[in-house]
Design a protein around this motif. Structure first.
Motif, PDB file in Angstrom:
ATOM      1  N   LEU A 229      80.585  29.598  24.031  1.00 32.03           N
ATOM      2  CA  LEU A 229      81.766  29.452  24.876  1.00 32.03           C
ATOM      3  C   LEU A 229      82.347  30.813  25.245  1.00 32.03           C
ATOM      4  O   LEU A 229      82.757  31.047  26.391  1.00 32.03           O
ATOM      5  N   ALA A 230      82.374  31.727  24.260  1.00 28.84           N
ATOM      6  CA  ALA A 230      82.859  33.078  24.543  1.00 28.84           C
ATOM      7  C   ALA A 230      81.977  33.765  25.583  1.00 28.84           C
ATOM      8  O   ALA A 230      82.474  34.447  26.486  1.00 28.84           O
ATOM      9  N   ALA A 231      80.653  33.571  25.467  1.00 35.77           N
ATOM     10  CA  ALA A 231      79.731  34.165  26.436  1.00 35.77           C
ATOM     11  C   ALA A 231      79.954  33.580  27.828  1.00 35.77           C
ATOM     12  O   ALA A 231      79.922  34.301  28.838  1.00 35.77           O
ATOM     13  N   LEU A 232      80.178  32.266  27.895  1.00 35.35           N
ATOM     14  CA  LEU A 232      80.434  31.625  29.188  1.00 35.35           C
ATOM     15  C   LEU A 232      81.723  32.129  29.819  1.00 35.35           C
ATOM     16  O   LEU A 232      81.806  32.306  31.040  1.00 35.35           O
ATOM     17  N   LEU A 233      82.737  32.361  28.994  1.00 35.02           N
ATOM     18  CA  LEU A 233      83.999  32.875  29.521  1.00 35.02           C
ATOM     19  C   LEU A 233      83.830  34.271  30.112  1.00 35.02           C
ATOM     20  O   LEU A 233      84.544  34.645  31.048  1.00 35.02           O
ATOM     21  N   MET A 234      82.887  35.041  29.578  1.00 39.73           N
ATOM     22  CA  MET A 234      82.649  36.376  30.105  1.00 39.73           C
ATOM     23  C   MET A 234      81.807  36.347  31.381  1.00 39.73           C
ATOM     24  O   MET A 234      82.015  37.150  32.285  1.00 39.73           O
TER      25      MET A 234
END
Length: 243
Positions: free
Chosen positions: A198-203
């Motif tokens: 999820l953190a990667a997708l937000l970036m």
């Protein structure tokens, strides 16, 4: 006391910075500033508990920060982005969000020392919290950033949605809180992996990810109401003495 209150002050400043970017028409930065403020708001209370730095001053500062960062700032951004094109009443719809956020936090402060708090005692929240309300009210903006379609910027789309989110914030419906979520040991590694993805997708694709998160949150509201009703029905039964 210093560390958690400093984080709260940072959240306040990020919220006001979102207004600054809204005035200059930098909508992506404006929304990003409010999202960062929401992350900081989620951290300050946990830092205070971890450092045993909880105080009445911190609670009052947190409420004031929430009103500005998640009530006033999103209302101004929405108005500058869309609602100012609405004949005469655009500012009124922007005020709905700010006012509802202030009323919600006033209700929270009034009940902070109350002995009877049914939602809190069952691990739920009353209504949609202010940071989540700010995130939800930006859903038309997320759609506009993802698709580029001006229909999502039209005041006749944004105004009803702003009123709907404002109602969710001041409503008495039960919504999930972090304390209501319990992960089984068998899925904890999967949850950690999901958080990393999820953190990667937000970036990489922040607006589509925020849109998906907001949609899931909206869909979870009815389930939260059902879960709370089930908990309230079970509690009196559990409290009966065994004969």
């Amino acid at each position: 006391m210093v560390a958690p209150n400093a984080v709260t002050a940072m959240a306040l400043c990020f919220g006001l910075t979102g207004v600054r970017y809204g005035i200059s028409g930098e909508w992506e930065r404006a929304v990003a500033a409010i999202i960062i403020a929401g992350v900081l708001d989620g951290l300050d209370g946990r830092i205070a508990r971890m450092l045993r730095g909880e105080s009445r001053f911190g609670a009052e500062l947190d409420s004031l920060s929430d009103v500005i960062a998640f009530g006033v700032a999103p209302a101004l951004i929405l108005y500058l982005w869309s609602l100012q094109a609405m004949p005469q009443a655009g500012w009124i719809f922007a005020l709905c969000h700010a006012l509802s956020c202030a009323l919600r936090l006033a209700r929270f402060n009034a009940n902070i020392d109350a002995d009877e708090q049914p939602h809190k005692s069952a691990g739920f929240l009353t209504g949609v919290p202010a940071p989540a309300g700010a995130g939800l009210t930006f859903m038309p903006l997320y759609l506009w950033l993802v698709t580029g379609l001006d229909i999502f910027r039209a005041w006749y789309v944004v105004a009803p949605w702003a009123v709907f989110v404002a109602f969710l914030m001041i409503s008495s419906i039960a919504t999930y809180s972090w304390t209501a979520l319990r992960l089984r040991k068998t899925v904890r590694l999967e949850a950690i992996a999901l958080a990393g993805l999820l953190a990667a997708l937000l970036m990489t694709n922040p607006w589509l990810t925020l849109l998906a998160i907001s949609g899931v949150y909206i869909l979870l509201i009815p389930f939260g109401m059902i879960s709370y009703a089930r908990v309230r029905r079970a509690k009196p039964i559990a409290a009966k003495p065994v004969v």
